[in-house]
Design an enzyme around this catalytic site. Structure first.
Site, PDB file in Angstrom:
ATOM      1  N   HIS A  34       0.860  -1.185   0.000  1.00 59.19           N
ATOM      2  CA  HIS A  34       0.000   0.000   0.000  1.00 59.19           C
ATOM      3  C   HIS A  34       0.894   1.232   0.000  1.00 59.19           C
ATOM      4  CE1 HIS A  34       1.068   0.116   4.222  1.00 59.19           C
ATOM      5  NE2 HIS A  34       0.570  -1.111   4.394  1.00 59.19           N
ATOM      6  N   GLY A  36       1.908   3.108   2.257  1.00 64.39           N
ATOM      7  CA  GLY A  36       2.928   3.117   3.317  1.00 64.39           C
ATOM      8  C   GLY A  36       4.215   2.479   2.814  1.00 64.39           C
ATOM      9  N   HIS A  37       4.075   1.270   2.237  1.00 66.33           N
ATOM     10  CA  HIS A  37       5.253   0.586   1.676  1.00 66.33           C
ATOM     11  C   HIS A  37       5.864   1.422   0.561  1.00 66.33           C
ATOM     12  CE1 HIS A  37       2.734  -3.031   2.958  1.00 66.33           C
ATOM     13  NE2 HIS A  37       3.852  -3.221   3.623  1.00 66.33           N
ATOM     14  N   GLN A  61       7.709 -15.171  12.475  1.00 64.94           N
ATOM     15  CA  GLN A  61       7.229 -14.053  13.290  1.00 64.94           C
ATOM     16  C   GLN A  61       5.734 -14.132  13.580  1.00 64.94           C
ATOM     17  OE1 GLN A  61       8.564 -11.075  10.289  1.00 64.94           O
ATOM     18  NE2 GLN A  61       6.636 -10.038  10.752  1.00 64.94           N
ATOM     19  N   GLN A 158       9.275  -2.386  16.275  1.00 68.29           N
ATOM     20  CA  GLN A 158      10.121  -3.132  15.334  1.00 68.29           C
ATOM     21  C   GLN A 158      11.321  -2.277  14.900  1.00 68.29           C
ATOM     22  OE1 GLN A 158       8.658  -5.650  11.917  1.00 68.29           O
ATOM     23  NE2 GLN A 158       9.045  -3.782  10.802  1.00 68.29           N
ATOM     24  N   SER A 190      -2.397  -0.362   6.515  1.00 65.06           N
ATOM     25  CA  SER A 190      -1.855  -1.657   6.923  1.00 65.06           C
ATOM     26  C   SER A 190      -2.380  -2.722   5.968  1.00 65.06           C
ATOM     27  CB  SER A 190      -2.319  -1.976   8.353  1.00 65.06           C
ATOM     28  OG  SER A 190      -2.167  -3.347   8.606  1.00 65.06           O
ATOM     29  N   SER A 191      -1.544  -3.708   5.710  1.00 63.13           N
ATOM     30  CA  SER A 191      -1.992  -4.810   4.849  1.00 63.13           C
ATOM     31  C   SER A 191      -3.191  -5.517   5.469  1.00 63.13           C
ATOM     32  CB  SER A 191      -0.853  -5.820   4.659  1.00 63.13           C
ATOM     33  OG  SER A 191       0.276  -5.164   4.144  1.00 63.13           O
TER      34      SER A 191
HETATM   35  P1  AMP Z   1       5.030  -5.131   6.475  1.00 62.42           P
HETATM   36  O1  AMP Z   1       4.815  -5.503   5.049  1.00 62.42           O
HETATM   37  O2  AMP Z   1       3.773  -4.924   7.246  1.00 62.42           O
HETATM   38  O3  AMP Z   1       6.030  -6.037   7.152  1.00 62.42           O
HETATM   39  O4  AMP Z   1       5.728  -3.699   6.434  1.00 62.42           O
HETATM   40  C1  AMP Z   1       6.905  -3.475   5.729  1.00 62.42           C
HETATM   41  C2  AMP Z   1       7.438  -2.116   6.085  1.00 62.42           C
HETATM   42  O5  AMP Z   1       6.478  -1.125   5.720  1.00 62.42           O
HETATM   43  C3  AMP Z   1       7.705  -1.963   7.583  1.00 62.42           C
HETATM   44  O6  AMP Z   1       8.893  -1.229   7.779  1.00 62.42           O
HETATM   45  C4  AMP Z   1       6.506  -1.174   8.038  1.00 62.42           C
HETATM   46  O7  AMP Z   1       6.734  -0.403   9.200  1.00 62.42           O
HETATM   47  C5  AMP Z   1       6.246  -0.296   6.844  1.00 62.42           C
HETATM   48  N1  AMP Z   1       4.850   0.178   6.855  1.00 62.42           N
HETATM   49  C6  AMP Z   1       3.738  -0.560   6.999  1.00 62.42           C
HETATM   50  N2  AMP Z   1       2.646   0.241   7.036  1.00 62.42           N
HETATM   51  C7  AMP Z   1       3.091   1.508   6.927  1.00 62.42           C
HETATM   52  C8  AMP Z   1       2.449   2.794   6.920  1.00 62.42           C
HETATM   53  N3  AMP Z   1       1.133   2.931   7.040  1.00 62.42           N
HETATM   54  N4  AMP Z   1       3.226   3.892   6.774  1.00 62.42           N
HETATM   55  C9  AMP Z   1       4.578   3.774   6.664  1.00 62.42           C
HETATM   56  N5  AMP Z   1       5.231   2.603   6.666  1.00 62.42           N
HETATM   57  C10 AMP Z   1       4.511   1.483   6.798  1.00 62.42           C
END
Ligand code: AMP
Length: 300
Positions: A34, A36-37, A61, A158, A190-191
């Site tokens: 999304h 965020g990523h 995890q 994290q 968030s995913s």
């Molecule tokens: P994940 O795929 O949930 O493991 O997240 C991968 C990376 O993307 C991690 O460093 C998360 O902190 C970051 N991330 C996830 N959601 C967001 C968001 N809403 N805004 C910024 N970074 C994010």
């Protein structure tokens, strides 16, 4: 964009870039991408010659009762998004490639009871979660050997633990922690948001609303942390199905803040239906506190 599944193959390719003097930026993810990523990918693209994104749903995890099996894996869509961002390499390893058969080696913090970074907050409710995170991040770092690694403040605990990993293992990696990207209504992206139905999404909004309200109250001078947390927790417990924690902590040690100096972090986690959500906000430097600090330094 080249998709590489084999760790050795990626190591070989990246060694070539390094020999050519190119810098490498790395964005580890579990996919279901999304904005965020993508904000992390864009930062890496801006600051490095080569950007590597990994997508790996890391089994170690997830707890036995967590959502490993149903975790979303829309890989075709993810690839398209990464191509649009001009990602150079997508690292897409299998579980067997990341965890070769035989006795596994894990990376973990020392268990020093309540003081352990990994046992607080989310660690208290997700036993073994951060051991899985530390292990997979150490493996990924060793495969990619990035100059810069990009993580989101969204997973604040994290990010703090990864910073400790880098420091303690003397890894030559610059850690970049970027702000939480939110929906227009404030919900942190968030995913796992895709698990939420409309009614749950509405209730999930209370998380960011309460965190921002606490932040506002602190900026306006509220100093009584206990009262602040207690009343916010009461309201959150009404809209969430289960509030796991709501805490104001020191930004480095993650220990509960005793008083406010600015830069503390307010973090919360809870369930809406079967979906676990986390969020956090950072308290800005507080006016007046600096003055008091420098005064006390002078008088010491
Ligand atoms: P994940 O795929 O949930 O493991 O997240 C991968 C990376 O993307 C991690 O460093 C998360 O902190 C970051 N991330 C996830 N959601 C967001 C968001 N809403 N805004 C910024 N970074 C994010």
């Amino acid at each position: 964009m080249k998709v590489i599944k084999n760790p050795k193959a990626l190591q070989k390719i990246l060694a070539g870039h390094r020999r050519g003097g190119q810098s490498i930026g790395f964005v580890p993810t579990m996919g279901a991408l999304h904005e965020g990523h993508l904000s992390l990918v864009r930062a890496s693209r801006r600051e490095n010659d080569v950007t590597v994104v990994s997508i790996f749903v890391n089994p170690t995890q997830f707890g036995p009762k967590e959502d490993l099996k149903k975790y979303p894996r829309p890989i075709r869509r993810d690839k398209k998004l990464l191509i649009l961002e001009k990602t150079d390499y997508l690292f897409l390893p299998s579980v067997e490639a990341m965890y070769p058969p035989g006795q596994p080696v894990y990376v973990d913090t020392e268990k020093s009871g309540r003081d352990s970074l990994t046992d607080r907050l989310c660690g208290k409710y997700r036993l073994g979660h951060f051991r899985g995170v530390l292990t997979v991040v150490a493996k990924l770092f060793n495969i990619v050997l990035p100059d810069r690694a990009y993580f989101g403040q969204k997973d604040y605990q994290q990010a703090v633990i990864v910073r400790r990993l880098i420091e303690d293992l003397h890894l030559n990696i610059f850690l970049k922690i970027l702000p939480v990207i939110r929906e227009k209504n404030g919900l942190a992206m968030s995913s796992r948001n895709r698990y939420l139905n409309h009614e749950e999404k509405m209730r999930a909004l209370s998380l960011s609303r309460e965190l921002f309200s606490m932040r506002r109250q602190i900026i306006q001078g509220q100093k009584n942390l206990k009262t602040l947390c207690r009343s916010a927790a009461r309201r959150l417990s009404r809209s969430l199905d289960r509030l796991q924690y709501l805490e104001i902590v020191d930004p480095v040690s993650l220990a509960p803040a005793q008083c406010l100096r600015g830069n503390e972090v307010v973090l919360a986690a809870g369930y809406v239906g079967k979906t676990r959500l986390i969020d956090n906000v950072i308290i800005p430097p507080l006016r007046g506190v600096k003055k008091r600090l420098s005064k006390s330094r002078l008088t010491r």
